[in-house]
Design an enzyme around this catalytic site. Structure first.
Site, PDB file in Angstrom:
ATOM      1  CG  ASN A   1      -0.428  -0.163   2.525  1.00 20.48           C
ATOM      2  OD1 ASN A   1       0.631  -0.757   2.698  1.00 20.48           O
ATOM      3  ND2 ASN A   1      -1.102   0.350   3.533  1.00 20.48           N
TER       4      ASN A   1
ATOM      5  CD  GLU B   1      -1.631   4.698   4.553  1.00 22.86           C
ATOM      6  OE1 GLU B   1      -1.148   5.518   5.365  1.00 22.86           O
ATOM      7  OE2 GLU B   1      -2.368   3.756   4.897  1.00 22.86           O
TER       8      GLU B   1
ATOM      9  CB  CYS C   1      -5.193  -1.486  -1.682  1.00 23.67           C
ATOM     10  SG  CYS C   1      -6.526  -0.688  -0.794  1.00 23.67           S
TER      11      CYS C   1
ATOM     12  CD  GLU D   1      -5.367  -6.071  -1.420  1.00 22.32           C
ATOM     13  OE1 GLU D   1      -4.775  -4.984  -1.242  1.00 22.32           O
ATOM     14  OE2 GLU D   1      -6.170  -6.545  -0.602  1.00 22.32           O
TER      15      GLU D   1
ATOM     16  CB  CYS E   1     -10.916  -2.158   0.258  1.00 15.75           C
ATOM     17  SG  CYS E   1     -10.277  -1.589  -1.326  1.00 15.75           S
TER      18      CYS E   1
ATOM     19  CB  CYS F   1      -8.841  -4.399  -3.796  1.00 19.31           C
ATOM     20  SG  CYS F   1      -7.595  -3.130  -3.512  1.00 19.31           S
TER      21      CYS F   1
HETATM   22  N1  THU Z   1      -5.204  -1.715   2.560  1.00 21.28           N
HETATM   23  C1  THU Z   1      -4.598  -2.516   1.622  1.00 21.28           C
HETATM   24  O1  THU Z   1      -3.544  -2.160   1.087  1.00 21.28           O
HETATM   25  N2  THU Z   1      -5.186  -3.678   1.305  1.00 21.28           N
HETATM   26  C2  THU Z   1      -6.278  -4.203   1.924  1.00 21.28           C
HETATM   27  O2  THU Z   1      -6.707  -5.311   1.580  1.00 21.28           O
HETATM   28  C3  THU Z   1      -6.937  -3.444   3.001  1.00 21.28           C
HETATM   29  C4  THU Z   1      -6.458  -2.053   3.184  1.00 21.28           C
HETATM   30  C5  THU Z   1      -4.530  -0.475   2.951  1.00 21.28           C
HETATM   31  C6  THU Z   1      -5.115   0.814   2.457  1.00 21.28           C
HETATM   32  C7  THU Z   1      -4.605   1.804   3.492  1.00 21.28           C
HETATM   33  O3  THU Z   1      -3.298   2.219   3.149  1.00 21.28           O
HETATM   34  C8  THU Z   1      -4.506   0.993   4.768  1.00 21.28           C
HETATM   35  O4  THU Z   1      -4.521  -0.370   4.359  1.00 21.28           O
HETATM   36  C9  THU Z   1      -5.623   1.242   5.743  1.00 21.28           C
HETATM   37  O5  THU Z   1      -6.848   1.146   5.132  1.00 21.28           O
END
Ligand code: THU
Length: 139
Positions: A44, A46, A55, A57, A88, A91
């Site tokens: 991920n 941000e 994310c 994925e 999420c 994704c």
């Molecule tokens: N996140 C992912 O990268 N993958 C997931 O399957 C769930 C959430 C990340 C997005 C964000 O940077 C952090 O987790 C919190 O939501």
């Protein structure tokens, strides 16, 4: 578990080390297995405005598509959550569109792996077929 999936989980753990999550501190790693055996890692990333965050994925699958791979077998996802990390909604749609009904491997804090099919995670998915049906009608 299949040996190729064991390697996938290890790669997802390695990918988590690259997570850039200064806002949520929720670090996620993913590893996507292509049908030709190649593995694409993702984490991920941000952004300060939050909504532009991507994310793990999606990082992995966009990397794969941009390298010319379009056929996939499975994706593994890990985080520091002691429980399983489900994808999420965004994704789920992206993976279903670009990878189809692949295996989704969730790994918990004890290293236990739960495998679900993408169709179980996103039943009744919207997709290209819906767009094609309306195109045929309006011709
Ligand atoms: N996140 C992912 O990268 N993958 C997931 O399957 C769930 C959430 C990340 C997005 C964000 O940077 C952090 O987790 C919190 O939501």
């Amino acid at each position: 578990m299949r040996p190729e999936y064991e390697k996938l989980v290890k790669d997802a753990l390695a990918a988590k080390k690259r997570a850039y999550a200064p806002y949520s501190r929720f670090r996620v790693g993913a590893a996507l297995l292509a049908s030709n055996g190649k593995i694409y890692k993702g984490c991920n990333v941000e952004i300060s405005t939050y909504a532009l965050t991507i994310c793990a994925e999606r990082t992995a699958i966009f990397k794969a598509i941009s390298e010319g791979d379009h056929h996939f077998k499975a994706i593994a996802v890990v985080s520091d959550d002691p429980g399983y990390t489900p994808p999420c909604g965004a994704c789920r749609q992206v993976l279903m569109d670009l990878a189809g009904n692949i295996d989704f491997l969730m790994v918990n804090g004890k290293g236990k792996v739960k495998v679900l099919k993408m169709r179980e995670l996103l039943p009744h998915a919207f997709g290209q077929k819906n767009l094609e049906r309306t195109r045929k009608k309006s011709r």
